[in-house]
Scaffold this motif. Structure first.
Motif, PDB file in Angstrom:
ATOM      1  N   LEU A 188      88.150 -34.545 -30.043  1.00  0.00           N
ATOM      2  CA  LEU A 188      88.173 -35.659 -30.988  1.00  0.00           C
ATOM      3  C   LEU A 188      89.324 -35.489 -31.979  1.00  0.00           C
ATOM      4  O   LEU A 188      90.039 -36.453 -32.292  1.00  0.00           O
ATOM      5  N   ALA A 210      81.956 -41.989 -37.030  1.00  0.00           N
ATOM      6  CA  ALA A 210      82.033 -40.582 -36.617  1.00  0.00           C
ATOM      7  C   ALA A 210      81.979 -39.669 -37.833  1.00  0.00           C
ATOM      8  O   ALA A 210      81.266 -38.656 -37.851  1.00  0.00           O
ATOM      9  N   GLN A 232      78.905 -38.792 -29.467  1.00  0.00           N
ATOM     10  CA  GLN A 232      79.632 -38.736 -28.195  1.00  0.00           C
ATOM     11  C   GLN A 232      80.060 -40.129 -27.727  1.00  0.00           C
ATOM     12  O   GLN A 232      81.148 -40.306 -27.179  1.00  0.00           O
ATOM     13  N   ILE A 262      83.019 -41.070 -29.751  1.00  0.00           N
ATOM     14  CA  ILE A 262      84.193 -40.345 -29.272  1.00  0.00           C
ATOM     15  C   ILE A 262      84.749 -41.014 -28.019  1.00  0.00           C
ATOM     16  O   ILE A 262      85.979 -41.126 -27.850  1.00  0.00           O
TER      17      ILE A 262
END
Length: 880
Positions: A33, A69, A113, A116
């Motif tokens: 990331l 995030a 996830q 990402i």
């Protein structure tokens, strides 16, 4: 806000990728990331502004993904910090157990996830767009890197000279009665620029005993206007004490009584503010004057007589073209290939100075090609409503801003209309909000100041006050630009002005509170999902401490600026906000900090203001745990005792405060080598020493100051305990570092013959000597000393004779002498210093005043009418 969200997430990932409690799989995912975020940041850094339309949808996706995030990651980090910060016995119900933290992390990690994957998908799209040559890359430009904002930013008066002369005529009318002059015109026409030029004119200033400037604005509050008047009249540059409306009004009237005054009431929208304050201005029958600026003719009609109203007109083409050329090329000649296209751009500016300087700022900072100028012309069009024309132009100018400047510019919408914010505060807030991209060769604050100068050069931020060392002191934003910032920030889900409490957007990061929350708390009871997103809360209204408990819901808060709220004790509930990086509070009772402040392990800036009680009883006592807070960058108090590290911790672990740049005001602190090693990057230091008649000055190790190699600002105050009439003089081996730019000394009682210690400081620009800092009847300067000194203040001294010639103090701009009763005269050679602009005198001998007036007459005979002598009857501080 795509760039700002990526930049913030990138810094969070930098922090989490250091030794941290993660599985190997999680670490690999975080590393991946981090790589994608760095790639997107680099892409936006080099992306040409002309890609803005193509990238708009993509930027929205980047912003939302990066914000979400970071929310997940920081929420988990804060849970871990809270879990580790206390023992098992003292954990509150809000603290989670380790098992609960792990369980929730795995739940959130699944969502992370997916985010990402979205960021990877965006990165792939960017790569394809670049492969198809759909994205233009930013070409290096010499003009984009240069800056002219260090030129003290004098107001551009091109095309306004006629207006200036007409206002001067109105002010100079041979009427002894109080006259109110109204300047009327639409927004952006230059009313404030004109008024400020008049206010700062040295000849006009010398014609009045006292002057004051206050901005009324559309968001009018009587108490704020009265406070602004008092601060201006008293010369205060800090927050004044609390006074009732009645008391403030009484004080304004008393100050103006029997004085000849000039008052500027800027940006008056309605007649009500004028009706409320006009009785405060006594008609002393001595030609006092008031200038009122307004957009509304009705206000001018009710405030002024017909013959005292001045309606400003638009710039004509000749003056408009001259202004645009000056904004783009400065003193250089405009290349002929730009003449025709430049005049076409000018026509679309509708004769508004604001529009001209904004477009000029864009062209100055952009590539100098005819094709780009045609691109600019095609994106600005004449609209019938001039306000919307400017807003439309600003929208285009914003789209042409480098990505790294956009969040900094929009943040100016957080502050109230016409609010002046100090440069030092603004840059600290930008850093705390993570708007600044780290640069290994510079501090974050230095990079932030470069961003500010860039925005000033673009005319998007206005400099309101400059220091004598050429630095920006305060700045603001035009109210039309602020309107744009508010609209754009709401569109970008970036900030919210809580004046009317509209709906809170998802992903909202900045909250500005400009209103009384007493009856609106239920509307601030945000949902759990939303409250995670708030990163900054700034109060500009004096709410009660009891009305802000909702703050503790904002678990990921980074900035809490609550200086307008008066706390009776440290609000310990804020210590649960472990993500805080900036906290500014006001309280005036027992200033004792809880040891648990060390829980704020991310804290970078701590500011404590005692409010109206600025006395010895408002001393802060810092806990030993302060030496464990390695991220601290700025510690600011009025008075504080900082425990000596080894004495306080007694063998416990403490860390060097390598990030600490500002420390003040600390009392009776010892500067041993051990301490110097703990603060290697200190840039600003304010210290005080109370002499008890027993302690040797040498025990404080003043000679070690010379080893603070990064120190640029030093203020040292020495005073005796009440039962000691005079303290001992400081030792002669007092030493200073060569980087020092600004120095204030008070109560040192050093002999004038030792002044060479200061004279040899090559970078010294501001020197303030207060309350017998130096003593003795004679001061004789030596050749080669004080080569860069711009401001010299001597306050309360027994000095009688001052020997100086025209080769000394070659850079001096301002000389201030206060309570110098024994000083016989100012040497006539002082008048020969070519840079000298002003001599200020307060409560000095008659012969000294006479010598200053003789110097002024000599300068006027030589045609130097810019030089002035200012006589003050009340002492006001000169901020450096």
């Amino acid at each position: 806000m795509a760039y700002a969200s990526l930049l913030s997430l990138n810094q969070t990932l930098d922090q989490i990728l250091h030794p941290y409690d993660q599985t190997e799989q999680q670490h690999i995912i975080m590393r991946s990331l981090h790589e994608k975020v760095s790639f997107l940041l680099s892409f936006l850094d080099v992306s040409s502004p002309q890609n803005s339309d193509k990238l708009r949808g993509l930027e929205g996706r980047i912003r939302d993904a990066a914000y979400e995030a970071e929310d997940i990651i920081e929420y988990h980090m804060s849970n871990q910090i809270l879990s580790e910060s206390g023992s098992h016995e003292d954990r509150t119900e809000s603290h989670m157990t380790s098992n609960q933290i792990v369980s929730e992390w795995y739940q959130k990690f699944g969502r992370l996830q997916k985010i990402i994957q979205e960021i990877h998908s965006i990165s792939d799209e960017v790569v394809k767009m670049r492969e198809r040559n759909e994205i233009q890359v930013l070409q290096p430009s010499n003009s984009s890197s240069k800056s002219r904002s260090t030129n003290k930013g004098k107001s551009v008066m091109v095309g306004l000279a006629h207006n200036l002369m007409e206002i001067k005529k109105l002010l100079a009318k041979p009427l002894s009665i109080l006259v109110v002059v109204s300047i009327v015109g639409i927004g952006g026409i230059g009313k404030t620029t004109l008024a400020r030029t008049i206010y700062n004119d040295s000849l006009i200033a010398s014609d009045f005993d006292i002057r004051a400037w206050v901005t009324v604005s559309q968001e009018y509050r009587e108490q704020e206007v009265l406070k602004g008047l008092l601060n201006s009249l008293r010369g205060l540059n800090h927050e004044s004490g609390e006074e009732s409306i009645e008391k403030s009004a009484e004080n304004v009237f008393k100050i103006l009584k029997d004085k000849r005054y000039l008052i500027i009431l800027d940006d008056v929208w309605e007649i009500e503010p004028w009706n409320q304050v006009k009785s405060l201005f006594p008609d002393n029958n001595n030609r006092s004057r008031i200038i009122l600026t307004t957009r509304r003719s009705r206000v001018a009609e009710l405030a002024s007589h017909l013959w005292n109203r001045y309606h400003m007109e638009s710039l004509d083409n000749r003056h408009g073209w001259k202004l645009l050329r000056e904004r783009v090329f400065g003193e250089e000649r405009c290349p002929p290939q730009f003449n025709d296209i430049g005049k076409m751009i000018l026509l679309n500016c509708e004769g508004l100075p604001l529009a001209v300087v904004l477009i000029g700022g864009l062209l100055y900072k952009s590539e100098k090609t005819v094709s780009y100028w045609h691109y600019v012309l095609s994106n600005i069009s004449v609209i019938t409503d001039r306000k919307f024309f400017i807003l439309d132009s600003v929208s285009f100018i914003y789209s042409q801003l480098p990505h790294h400047l956009r969040a900094c510019f929009l943040y100016m919408g957080v502050v109230p209309e016409d609010y002046e914010i100090r440069r030092s505060k603004l840059t600290k807030l930008w850093v705390a909000n993570r708007f600044i991209k780290p640069d290994r060769s510079k501090s974050l604050e230095e990079v932030a100041e470069e961003y500010l100068k860039d925005l000033v050069d673009r005319n998007l931020i206005l400099v309101r006050e400059w220091s004598y060392s050429g630095e920006i002191k305060t700045c603001s934003i035009h109210d039309i630009l602020r309107d744009f910032c508010l609209m754009k920030a709401e569109e970008e889900k970036f900030s919210l002005d809580v004046e009317y409490l509209p709906e809170v957007h998802e992903n909202l990061r900045q909250v500005s509170i400009l209103t009384d929350l007493k009856n609106q708390i239920p509307r601030l009871a945000l949902t759990h999902d939303r409250d995670l997103r708030i990163r900054s809360v700034t109060f500009f209204f004096r709410n009660s401490p009891n009305d802000i408990h909702f703050i503790t819901n904002f678990r990921l808060l980074r900035v809490l600026d609550a200086l307008t709220i008066r706390f009776e004790e440290f609000p310990v509930e804020t210590l649960e906000l472990v993500n805080l990086r900036y906290i500014a509070l006001t309280y005036w009772m027992k200033h004792r900090f809880p040891a648990s402040i060390a829980k704020l392990c991310n804290l970078e800036t701590l500011i404590i203001n005692p409010g109206k009680f600025r006395s010895i009883f408002n001393t802060s006592f810092l806990p030993p745990e302060i030496w464990k807070m390695s991220r601290l960058r700025h510690l600011l108090f009025v008075r504080s005792y900082l425990p000596y590290p080894t004495d306080a911790l007694k063998g416990e672990t403490f860390v060097p405060l390598e990030n600490l740049q500002t420390l003040g005001n600390v009392i009776n602190f010892r500067w041993t080598k051990e301490v110097l090693d703990m603060m290697p990057n200190l840039k600003k230091l304010v210290i005080s020493y109370e002499h008890d008649g027993r302690t040797e000055w040498s025990s404080y190790f003043f000679d070690n100051f010379v080893h603070l190699h990064q120190l640029e600002v030093l203020k040292c105050f020495f005073f005796a305990k009440c039962y000691i009439k005079y303290q001992d003089p400081l030792p002669v081996n007092f030493a200073f570092p060569q980087k020092l730019k600004r120095l204030t000394l008070s109560g040192c009682r050093i002999s004038w013959k030792n002044m060479t210690v200061l004279g040899s400081l090559f970078n010294l620009e501001v020197l303030k000597l207060k309350f017998h800092a130096f003593e003795g009847p004679v001061w004789e300067l030596n050749d080669g000393e004080f080569r860069r000194l711009k401001l010299l203040l001597i306050h309360m001294t027994d000095l009688e004779h001052w020997k100086v010639n025209e080769t000394h103090l070659p850079s001096l701009q301002r000389l201030s002498l206060r309570y110098c009763y024994n000083l016989v005269e100012i040497p006539s050679e002082i008048g020969d210093i070519p840079t000298l602009e002003e001599i200020e005198l307060c409560e000095c001998s008659t012969s000294l005043v006479t010598s200053a007036q003789v110097i002024q007459k000599e300068q006027e005979s030589l045609g130097n009418y810019g030089f002035q002598v200012v006589l003050k009857h009340e002492d006001t501080d000169i901020s450096s």
